[in-house]
Design a protein around this motif. Structure first.
Motif: not given
Length: 169
Positions: A136-146, A150-152, A155-159
């Motif tokens: 979860i922590h790694v995915l949240l970092q990736q979501i923040e980078e996305l 501007g790859k919203v 990021a929503q799919g990963m969320m």
């Protein structure tokens, strides 16, 4: 209706509906219909309006002129209104503190039930929880980078995936 009448009394006086030739009522500060608490400073019924502790409207007369007459009188602070007022305020305070204690006790009880209701993690479960937390922590970092790129939509799919992992955890 009572509060509207009191407001009109404050603005226009208690005798606002009388014709000019009608006799005006001369209420003294020591009359039964005068709020003794208001004479001492304020009426507690005005304190907690629109709350759970609302006392409702005071049906007695609140008049600034009567308060001034009381303060100028020779019986000021000798009648016992202030002592009664203090006693009443202390009882209101005790009631509110009792409600707060009861609310804290209810909250503590519900938290204890929730913590005891969820089974404590065992050795294997602890490892699984730790792995899920790291994912979860790694995915949240990736979501923040996305998101910053501007790859919203990605990021929503990963969320959504993160929400599933949180639920599984």
């Amino acid at each position: 209706m009572i509060s509207v009448a009191q407001l009109l009394d404050e603005l226009m006086g208690r005798d606002r509906n009388l014709a000019p030739d009608e006799k005006r009522s001369n209420v003294r500060w020591d009359h039964e219909s005068v709020c003794k608490y208001y004479l001492c400073g304020f009426c507690p019924a005005e304190l907690f309006t629109n709350t759970r502790s609302d006392l409702g409207p005071c049906e007695k007369i609140h008049d600034e002129n009567l308060r001034k007459q009381y303060e100028k009188s020779s019986r000021f602070m000798k009648v016992g209104y202030e002592r009664d007022f203090l006693r009443y305020l202390e009882s209101l305070l005790a009631e509110v503190e009792r409600r707060i204690r009861r609310g804290h006790a209810r909250l503590a009880l519900s938290q204890n039930q929730q913590s005891s209701g969820a089974a404590g993690p065992t050795g294997k479960n602890e490892e699984k929880i730790q792995v899920l937390t790291e994912k979860i922590h790694v995915l949240l970092q990736q979501i923040e980078e996305l998101g910053s790129e501007g790859k919203v939509e990605e990021a929503q799919g990963m969320m959504k995936l993160v929400e599933q992992l949180k639920e599984e955890r």
